[in-house]
Design a protein around this motif. Structure first.
Motif, PDB file in Angstrom:
ATOM      1  N   ILE A  23      -2.316   2.520   0.877  1.00  0.00           N
ATOM      2  CA  ILE A  23      -0.967   2.668   1.428  1.00  0.00           C
ATOM      3  C   ILE A  23      -0.673   4.141   1.709  1.00  0.00           C
ATOM      4  CG2 ILE A  23       1.484   2.496   0.860  1.00  0.00           C
ATOM      5  CD1 ILE A  23       0.954  -0.131  -0.458  1.00  0.00           C
TER       6      ILE A  23
ATOM      7  N   TRP B  30      -7.513  -0.840   8.038  1.00  0.00           N
ATOM      8  CA  TRP B  30      -8.392  -2.021   8.076  1.00  0.00           C
ATOM      9  C   TRP B  30      -9.774  -1.657   8.620  1.00  0.00           C
ATOM     10  CZ3 TRP B  30     -11.130  -4.966  11.544  1.00  0.00           C
ATOM     11  CH2 TRP B  30     -11.456  -6.264  11.145  1.00  0.00           C
TER      12      TRP B  30
ATOM     13  N   THR C  37      -1.731   0.225   9.819  1.00  0.00           N
ATOM     14  CA  THR C  37      -2.390  -0.845   9.057  1.00  0.00           C
ATOM     15  C   THR C  37      -3.752  -1.185   9.670  1.00  0.00           C
ATOM     16  OG1 THR C  37      -1.190  -2.523  10.352  1.00  0.00           O
ATOM     17  CG2 THR C  37      -0.212  -1.824   8.273  1.00  0.00           C
TER      18      THR C  37
ATOM     19  N   LEU D 153       3.859  -1.272   3.573  1.00  0.00           N
ATOM     20  CA  LEU D 153       3.924   0.014   4.262  1.00  0.00           C
ATOM     21  C   LEU D 153       5.349   0.327   4.706  1.00  0.00           C
ATOM     22  CD1 LEU D 153       2.590   2.493   5.500  1.00  0.00           C
ATOM     23  CD2 LEU D 153       2.022   1.118   7.514  1.00  0.00           C
TER      24      LEU D 153
ATOM     25  N   VAL E 223      -3.887  -3.140   3.911  1.00  0.00           N
ATOM     26  CA  VAL E 223      -2.502  -2.778   3.606  1.00  0.00           C
ATOM     27  C   VAL E 223      -1.594  -3.798   4.271  1.00  0.00           C
ATOM     28  CG1 VAL E 223      -0.669  -1.096   4.010  1.00  0.00           C
ATOM     29  CG2 VAL E 223      -2.925  -0.317   3.320  1.00  0.00           C
ATOM     30  N   HIS E 224      -0.718  -4.414   3.489  1.00  0.00           N
ATOM     31  CA  HIS E 224       0.237  -5.364   4.049  1.00  0.00           C
ATOM     32  C   HIS E 224       1.347  -4.594   4.753  1.00  0.00           C
ATOM     33  CE1 HIS E 224      -1.589  -8.890   2.243  1.00  0.00           C
ATOM     34  NE2 HIS E 224      -1.665  -8.226   1.100  1.00  0.00           N
ATOM     35  N   LEU E 225       1.763  -5.132   5.886  1.00  0.00           N
ATOM     36  CA  LEU E 225       2.764  -4.450   6.686  1.00  0.00           C
ATOM     37  C   LEU E 225       4.057  -4.248   5.915  1.00  0.00           C
ATOM     38  CD1 LEU E 225       3.449  -3.264   9.462  1.00  0.00           C
ATOM     39  CD2 LEU E 225       4.218  -5.542  10.158  1.00  0.00           C
TER      40      LEU E 225
ATOM     41  N   HIS F 158       1.985  -0.696  13.000  1.00  0.00           N
ATOM     42  CA  HIS F 158       0.859  -1.603  13.253  1.00  0.00           C
ATOM     43  C   HIS F 158      -0.455  -0.834  13.394  1.00  0.00           C
ATOM     44  CE1 HIS F 158       3.017  -5.373  13.523  1.00  0.00           C
ATOM     45  NE2 HIS F 158       3.911  -4.836  14.348  1.00  0.00           N
TER      46      HIS F 158
ATOM     47  N   ALA G 139      -2.391   4.946   4.923  1.00  0.00           N
ATOM     48  CA  ALA G 139      -1.675   4.335   6.043  1.00  0.00           C
ATOM     49  C   ALA G 139      -0.401   5.100   6.367  1.00  0.00           C
ATOM     50  CB  ALA G 139      -1.356   2.878   5.720  1.00  0.00           C
ATOM     51  N   HIS G 140       0.305   5.529   5.336  1.00  0.00           N
ATOM     52  CA  HIS G 140       1.531   6.293   5.583  1.00  0.00           C
ATOM     53  C   HIS G 140       1.212   7.662   6.169  1.00  0.00           C
ATOM     54  CE1 HIS G 140       5.530   8.117   4.265  1.00  0.00           C
ATOM     55  NE2 HIS G 140       5.814   7.161   5.123  1.00  0.00           N
TER      56      HIS G 140
END
Length: 357
Positions: free
Chosen positions: A81, A54, A50, A65, A60-62, A47, A84-85
């Motif tokens: 993504i 944002w 993401t 990910l 990025v959609h959860l 969470h 995010a990763h």
């Protein structure tokens, strides 16, 4: 550029600091003895990643990910993504080390992507060193092979290196003295040693973005701030999700020209997110108890208990993830998911994902 600490309106921040400290300490105490702590921390990593993307202006959609983290992408991973990763991996790295590692010299250098070879050398095992002593000829062979590859490729590696250097020079500001800005941030951090940890974290966060320490990956400043809260002991059993809290605040509050408003916004975000996290934890505990009731009367070799634990670890699961982790067929995975009656959240006919919401 400097960050002025002499005119800091500390007297206006006493109440927000006390409220944020109490909320974060209660959450940490709840997680310290929680049976779902590890799974809850994994959810927090996802969470926060993401939310961090944002805040930087990407989406990025959860579920994307989660699938990317499980090496089960439905499509080619986007740049967002990948970032995010990277946040997820760094959060895991910070929580797996000692609490003071992230803000140490070697920790900061490694997290910032500098001096990586030296950091690797610091963590070499005794068996690695023994192997080097037993057979030093391997290093000479590797060097010979590397020179051979370079000659056969006609210097292609050097050419790629020059291209990468030219590209970096094009994208990066040569006048941007990142090392000096980082030292200024460290000095600011040192000067606030006498302040309460939460207030010190708020100043750390505000100074990082005011000084614009790094040209790229500015989100790492939030990870350093979270790492400090863990090091200070207020969040000794978890890594706070600062990005999630700030996402709920208006941009004109987060980026206000008024420093007092920015600090109050940060403290409010910490307090509100800690309260929401406690409610989420209690809700997950209740969901776990309800799912465990469905395990009564099951065969001893049933995979349903493993699926329950898997759902507690991941915010979302796909049938492919269940197949891989539990070693069942696709139909078996879908049947197990149906037995627990968990919610499908994508609304799609393909590439579906289920979770506890």
């Amino acid at each position: 550029m400097t960050y002025d600490l002499d005119t800091l309106p500390i007297e206006h921040l006493f109440l927000p600091v006390a409220s944020a400290t109490a909320a974060l300490a209660r959450l940490d105490e709840r997680l310290a003895c929680s049976p779902i702590r590890e799974g809850f921390l994994e959810r927090m990593h996802m969470h926060d990643a993401t939310a961090s993307v944002w805040l930087e202006g990407d989406l990025v959609h959860l579920e994307d990910l989660v699938l990317h983290d499980a090496l089960m992408d439905n499509r080619t991973p986007s740049h967002a993504i990948t970032i995010a990763h990277a946040v997820v991996r760094m959060r895991r790295q910070i929580t797996s080390r000692k609490s003071d590692w992230a803000l140490s010299q070697s920790g900061m250098q490694q997290l910032l992507g500098r001096n990586f070879e030296l950091s690797n050398q610091e963590f070499r095992t005794d068996s690695d060193r023994l192997e080097d002593e037993v057979d030093p000829l391997l290093d000479d062979i590797d060097a010979l092979l590397a020179r051979t590859d370079l000659l056969l490729s006609g210097g292609a590696a050097e050419k790629r290196k020059r291209v990468n250097t030219d590209t970096q020079a094009l994208l990066m500001d040569e006048d941007w003295d990142e090392e000096a800005r980082l030292q200024e941030w460290r000095d600011c951090f040192s000067k606030t040693a006498s302040l309460p940890p939460i207030l010190r974290a708020a100043i750390m966060h505000d100074a990082w973005y005011s000084l614009e320490v790094v040209q790229r990956s500015a989100w790492i400043g939030r990870l350093f701030t979270a790492a400090y809260l863990r090091q200070a002991g207020i969040a000794a059993h978890h890594l706070p999700v600062i990005s999630v809290g700030l996402r709920s605040k208006r941009p004109d509050e987060r980026r206000s020209q008024n420093r007092l408003l920015r600090l109050e916004t940060f403290l409010s975000a910490i307090e509100e997110n800690a309260q929401l996290a406690m409610k989420e934890h209690d809700r997950l505990m209740l969901a776990r108890e309800q799912m465990q009731r469905k395990l009564k009367g099951r065969r001893s070799n049933s995979r349903l208990p493993q699926l329950v634990e898997m759902l507690m670890r991941h915010p979302l699961v796909s049938s492919q993830m269940v197949e891989k982790e539990l070693g069942v067929t696709q139909q078996g995975a879908l049947k197990l998911i149906a037995d627990l009656n968990v919610r499908e959240i994508t609304g799609r006919g393909r590439f579906r994902a289920w979770g506890i919401f």
